[in-house]
Design a protein around this motif. Structure first.
Motif, mmCIF file in Angstrom:
data_model
loop_
_atom_site.group_PDB
_atom_site.id
_atom_site.type_symbol
_atom_site.label_atom_id
_atom_site.label_comp_id
_atom_site.label_asym_id
_atom_site.label_seq_id
_atom_site.Cartn_x
_atom_site.Cartn_y
_atom_site.Cartn_z
ATOM 1 N N ARG A 171 0.831 -1.201 0.000
ATOM 2 C CA ARG A 171 0.000 0.000 0.000
ATOM 3 C C ARG A 171 0.872 1.260 0.000
ATOM 4 N NH1 ARG A 171 -2.856 -1.074 5.529
ATOM 5 N NH2 ARG A 171 -0.635 -1.158 6.002
ATOM 6 N N GLU A 172 0.240 2.394 -0.230
ATOM 7 C CA GLU A 172 0.841 3.738 -0.136
ATOM 8 C C GLU A 172 1.898 4.048 -1.194
ATOM 9 O OE1 GLU A 172 -0.467 2.295 3.811
ATOM 10 O OE2 GLU A 172 1.461 1.802 2.905
ATOM 11 N N TRP A 191 6.440 3.205 0.139
ATOM 12 C CA TRP A 191 5.788 3.612 1.391
ATOM 13 C C TRP A 191 6.783 3.951 2.497
ATOM 14 C CZ3 TRP A 191 6.629 0.172 5.472
ATOM 15 C CH2 TRP A 191 7.032 -1.120 5.137
ATOM 16 N N LEU A 218 -5.936 8.811 9.607
ATOM 17 C CA LEU A 218 -4.484 8.643 9.561
ATOM 18 C C LEU A 218 -3.769 9.831 10.185
ATOM 19 C CD1 LEU A 218 -4.273 7.475 5.828
ATOM 20 C CD2 LEU A 218 -4.565 6.042 7.875
ATOM 21 N N PHE A 224 2.257 8.015 3.923
ATOM 22 C CA PHE A 224 1.084 7.925 3.057
ATOM 23 C C PHE A 224 1.317 8.642 1.720
ATOM 24 C CE2 PHE A 224 -0.121 7.858 7.540
ATOM 25 C CZ PHE A 224 -0.556 6.547 7.612
ATOM 26 N N THR A 272 -9.649 0.017 0.261
ATOM 27 C CA THR A 272 -8.571 -0.154 1.249
ATOM 28 C C THR A 272 -7.322 0.600 0.814
ATOM 29 O OG1 THR A 272 -7.732 -2.218 0.269
ATOM 30 C CG2 THR A 272 -9.462 -2.402 1.926
ATOM 31 N N ASN A 273 -6.978 0.520 -0.467
ATOM 32 C CA ASN A 273 -5.815 1.266 -0.951
ATOM 33 C C ASN A 273 -6.087 2.760 -0.964
ATOM 34 O OD1 ASN A 273 -3.494 -0.547 -1.886
ATOM 35 N ND2 ASN A 273 -5.261 -1.611 -2.744
ATOM 36 N N ARG A 276 -5.453 4.720 2.223
ATOM 37 C CA ARG A 276 -4.076 4.892 2.685
ATOM 38 C C ARG A 276 -3.362 6.047 1.974
ATOM 39 N NH1 ARG A 276 -3.758 1.938 7.186
ATOM 40 N NH2 ARG A 276 -1.491 2.014 6.934
ATOM 41 N N THR A 374 -8.473 2.871 9.821
ATOM 42 C CA THR A 374 -8.442 2.640 8.378
ATOM 43 C C THR A 374 -9.603 1.755 7.957
ATOM 44 O OG1 THR A 374 -6.910 2.064 6.579
ATOM 45 C CG2 THR A 374 -7.005 0.544 8.441
ATOM 46 N N SER A 390 1.745 0.119 12.672
ATOM 47 C CA SER A 390 2.673 -0.171 11.575
ATOM 48 C C SER A 390 4.119 -0.030 12.033
ATOM 49 C CB SER A 390 2.434 0.797 10.406
ATOM 50 O OG SER A 390 1.070 0.817 10.043
#
Length: 461
Positions: A171-172, A191, A218, A224, A272-273, A276, A374, A390
């Motif tokens: 992701r990110e 990321w 976030l 991000f 979901t993506n 982020r 999230t 994370s």
């Protein structure tokens, strides 16, 4: 072949003693059609191993034990029964296969599973990241596409029939490309990259973090995508003008794969993506114009956001067109894969980084102690949320010890250095190659060993 429900029996086929009374028709059949009325009548969502049902088909009756292994999967299956003469008879099984693309931070992987989720074939290819400056982490988008295609060609070489494809991804990580040519205008910013630390610090000082946190769940951090997009537009010659003219597109890795590999050249992402990027409002479920304006990013760059189980187009590879029926970020994919569908269910996974995620169902929960809110997934039209912690560096530490420090030749050999009692001879290691994530979110810290003496050895480190 049409079928009509005649009766139900609680006696499994394997336990029927009078074999001459059992007729088994050997033929292809579609269980989702045959079992539809039974499942509806019995209010079940799957067909249990112990269920036996007698159906009338076109040329006789069929009695079968429907599932080998605990659940019924749609498709053509092989069922063994006993015919009138007492001999074994089979209906030919043609299992449905499903393709999964797992695009990670340091490798790409393709896997084929059958209807029972058993692995049929898999292939994995590593690729290198680049570190042009302190705190910078980049990848070559062409390496991502090449390794994905290599793994796809490998697993599809067996001429397997594929029902559908799913994509999960790091992701990110941010890619900006030309709408006309499809080629990136700059390497992908990973990321882990921290180059936009000063920008994020400036926006915090101006008081923007609270509204960002309220809308996206976030923290305001280089982790991000938003600040990475802005950096590319501000630092690549001509990018800002092209973006304003609608000539550039942004995407996380899933979006770039769909654009490059789908027949339709779709510019899509999933929720979901999108969640982020620091640009997606997890309450309105849409790109947020206020946040786009804050980072000076034209809305025309952004992909269309779909639910995880939507139709994302058709993967076009090896002269095959495979429907893309699922897209989800890698950590959310792990949550789903571990079956964490209940409130409070959690998973912890260890890949390039380490991530703890807890399902909070339909309620977004905000925690002030450095955890993220999230989107967990959106399935069947329902959105579920999660909280996440994370840690940036985990598996890549093993890679660093192998490739840079040359402590061992193979990653699996790292286990030989583990002390069974956890004794490190007072040597500590801070895994902050690119700063610290939750709960500190400190981009200035770097990794290092502490407590080294003349008595310290490679085993201690």
């Amino acid at each position: 072949m049409n079928a009509t429900l005649l009766s139900k029996s609680t006696t499994p086929l394997s336990k029927i003693e009078d074999t001459k009374k059992v007729l088994v028709e050997c033929a292809y059949f579609k269980p989702e059609e045959i079992l539809g009325s039974y499942l509806k009548e019995s209010k079940k969502d799957h067909y249990n191993f112990e269920d036996t049902v007698d159906y009338k088909v076109s040329s006789g009756s069929m009695q079968f034990d429907a599932c080998m292994g605990g659940g019924f999967s749609p498709g053509l299956h092989r069922f063994t029964g006993i015919n009138e003469g007492g001999k074994t008879s089979e209906a030919l099984e043609v299992m449905k296969n499903f393709l999964s693309i797992d695009q990670g931070t340091t490798s790409s992987r393709s896997i084929i599973f059958d209807s029972n989720l058993k692995l049929v074939k898999d292939s994995q290819k590593e690729y290198d990241l680049e570190y042009p400056n302190d705190g910078w982490v980049e990848l070559k988008p062409e390496n991502v596409i090449e390794t994905v295609l290599e793994t796809l060609e490998d697993v599809l070489s067996g001429n397997h029939d594929i029902e559908a494809c799913g994509i999960t991804n790091q992701r990110e990580t941010t890619i900006v490309w030309s709408k006309l040519s499809g080629e990136p205008i700059y390497p992908g910013i990973v990321w882990q990259d921290r180059r936009t630390h000063d920008l994020c610090t400036k926006l915090k000082a101006e008081g923007h973090e609270e509204v960002i946190k309220e809308k996206t769940g976030l923290v305001l951090d280089p982790y991000f995508s938003a600040s990475k997009i802005k950096w590319i537009l501000d630092n690549v010659k001509g990018a800002r003008k092209k973006a304003s003219n609608g000539e550039l597109l942004f995407g996380t890795i899933d979006s770039y794969l769909i654009y490059k590999l789908s027949k339709e050249k779709n510019h899509f992402t999933d929720v979901t993506n999108a969640s982020r990027t620091l640009l997606f409002n997890i309450k309105t479920m849409d790109w947020d114009d206020e946040l786009l304006d804050l980072f000076d990013i034209p809305r025309t760059m952004m992909p269309e956001v779909l639910c995880c189980d939507s139709n994302f187009g058709h993967l076009n590879v090896n002269n095959k067109e495979i429907p893309i029926r699922g897209v989800i970020g890698d950590q959310q994919a792990a949550l789903v894969g571990q079956g964490c569908f209940k409130n409070g269910d959690m998973k912890s996974t260890f890949g390039t980084g380490c991530f703890l995620m807890v399902n909070t169902k339909e309620k977004p929960v905000h925690i002030e102690e450095g955890l993220l809110t999230t989107i967990a997934y959106s399935l069947n039209g329902e959105v579920n949320y999660a909280i996440e912690g994370s840690i940036y560096s985990c598996g890549n530490i093993i890679q660093w010890l192998r490739d840079k420090m040359e402590f061992f030749a193979n990653s699996k050999d790292s286990e030989k250095f583990l002390n069974p009692n956890g004794n490190t001879n007072n040597v500590l290691f801070l895994p902050a190659f690119n700063g610290l994530g939750a709960p500190f979110w400190n981009s200035d810290v770097r990794g290092g060993f502490y407590g080294i003496t003349q008595d310290s050895s490679i085993n201690d480190m």
